[in-house]
Design a protein around this motif. Sequence first.
Motif, short mmCIF file in Angstrom:
data_model
loop_
_atom_site.label_atom_id
_atom_site.label_comp_id
_atom_site.label_asym_id
_atom_site.label_seq_id
_atom_site.Cartn_x
_atom_site.Cartn_y
_atom_site.Cartn_z
N THR A 2 0.87 -1.38 0.10
CA THR A 2 -0.07 -0.11 -0.14
C THR A 2 0.82 1.43 0.28
O THR A 2 0.45 2.34 0.12
N LEU A 3 2.30 1.16 -0.22
CA LEU A 3 3.06 2.25 -0.09
C LEU A 3 2.68 3.33 -1.09
O LEU A 3 2.62 4.55 -0.83
N GLY A 4 2.37 2.89 -2.36
CA GLY A 4 1.88 3.84 -3.29
C GLY A 4 0.77 4.64 -2.98
O GLY A 4 0.59 5.78 -3.56
N LEU A 5 -0.25 4.13 -2.56
CA LEU A 5 -1.70 4.76 -1.98
C LEU A 5 -1.39 5.95 -0.98
O LEU A 5 -1.86 6.92 -1.07
N CYS A 6 -0.31 5.78 -0.07
CA CYS A 6 -0.13 6.53 1.11
C CYS A 6 1.14 7.47 1.02
O CYS A 6 1.27 8.17 2.09
N SER A 7 1.87 7.34 -0.12
CA SER A 7 3.18 8.15 0.07
C SER A 7 2.83 9.47 -0.73
O SER A 7 2.34 9.60 -1.63
N ARG A 8 2.88 10.31 0.10
CA ARG A 8 2.96 11.81 -0.06
C ARG A 8 3.59 12.70 0.69
O ARG A 8 3.71 12.43 1.88
N ASN A 9 3.95 13.72 0.15
CA ASN A 9 4.82 14.79 1.14
C ASN A 9 3.75 15.93 1.45
O ASN A 9 2.59 16.29 0.58
N GLY A 10 3.62 16.51 2.58
CA GLY A 10 2.83 17.42 3.03
C GLY A 10 1.59 16.96 4.06
O GLY A 10 1.84 15.93 4.23
N SER A 11 0.99 17.94 4.65
CA SER A 11 -0.12 17.35 5.63
C SER A 11 -1.26 16.65 5.17
O SER A 11 -2.00 15.96 5.82
N LEU A 12 -1.63 17.01 3.79
CA LEU A 12 -2.84 16.55 3.31
C LEU A 12 -2.77 15.03 2.48
O LEU A 12 -1.70 15.02 1.82
N LEU A 13 -3.62 14.22 2.73
CA LEU A 13 -3.49 13.02 1.96
C LEU A 13 -4.90 12.78 1.32
O LEU A 13 -5.67 12.61 2.08
N HIS A 14 -4.92 12.73 -0.07
CA HIS A 14 -6.15 12.21 -0.62
C HIS A 14 -6.16 10.71 -1.07
O HIS A 14 -5.23 10.43 -1.90
N LEU A 15 -6.96 9.95 -0.54
CA LEU A 15 -6.72 8.40 -0.40
C LEU A 15 -8.06 7.82 -1.02
O LEU A 15 -8.98 8.24 -0.87
N SER A 16 -7.77 7.34 -2.10
CA SER A 16 -8.91 6.35 -2.91
C SER A 16 -8.58 4.92 -2.94
O SER A 16 -7.73 4.66 -3.44
N TYR A 17 -9.52 4.30 -2.63
CA TYR A 17 -9.16 2.80 -2.63
C TYR A 17 -10.67 2.05 -2.84
O TYR A 17 -11.53 2.14 -2.15
N PRO A 18 -10.72 0.55 -3.12
CA PRO A 18 -11.89 -0.07 -3.31
C PRO A 18 -12.13 -0.52 -2.02
O PRO A 18 -11.21 -0.96 -1.27
#
Length: 160
Positions: free
Chosen positions: A112-128
Motif C-alpha cells: 500500500t506504499l503507493g497509495l499512502c506516499s505523499r509529502n505535506g499534511s494532506l493525503l487524498h486516499l482512494s481505494y476499493p
Amino acid sequence: EDPQRKRVLLKYVDGNYTNYMQGRARFHVVDFSLEILNTSREDRQLHEYIVSKGPEEKVWQIQLEVYEPVSHPSIQVLGWALANGSCAITLNCTAERGDDVSYSWGSRDTSTLGLCSRNGSLLHLSYPLQNASITCACTASNPVSSRAADFNSSKCSHEQ
C-alpha cells in the motif's frame, strides 16, 4: 548613531576565563567548547566566537537554532465519499507543537506504499472497499524530532 552592543558570555585571557553567564553557560577548557544550558527560543540568534592575539583578531559567526520538538500528530478526516464500491477520503495531519514542522505520509506495508506516499499534511486516499485494511502513517518531523500517527482505512466503512 548607536554603537553596536554585544552580550559577552565568556572571556578567556592568558589561560584564565570569566563566565559572565554563570548557570546558563558552561565552558569546557579541554576542547574550548561552550555549552549553553537550558536553551530556549530566545537563544536563537547570531553568536560570535572571537580569538584575540596581540593586534590580530579572528571572528567566527555561528547562527544558533533552537527547535521545540514536535508533539504527537493528530489526523483529521476532512471529507469522505463512498461511490461505486470505492472510498475517497481526505486526511489532514497536524502537530500542535513544534518549530519548522514538515509532514509526510507513508505506509509500513509495501503493498500500500503507493497509495499512502505523499509529502505535506494532506493525503487524498482512494481505494476499493473490498481491500480489507489499509493503514497510512503520517510523520511530523523537524530537525530535532519525529513523531508518527496511523490512520486505518477501515474507518471509512464504519462512517457509513
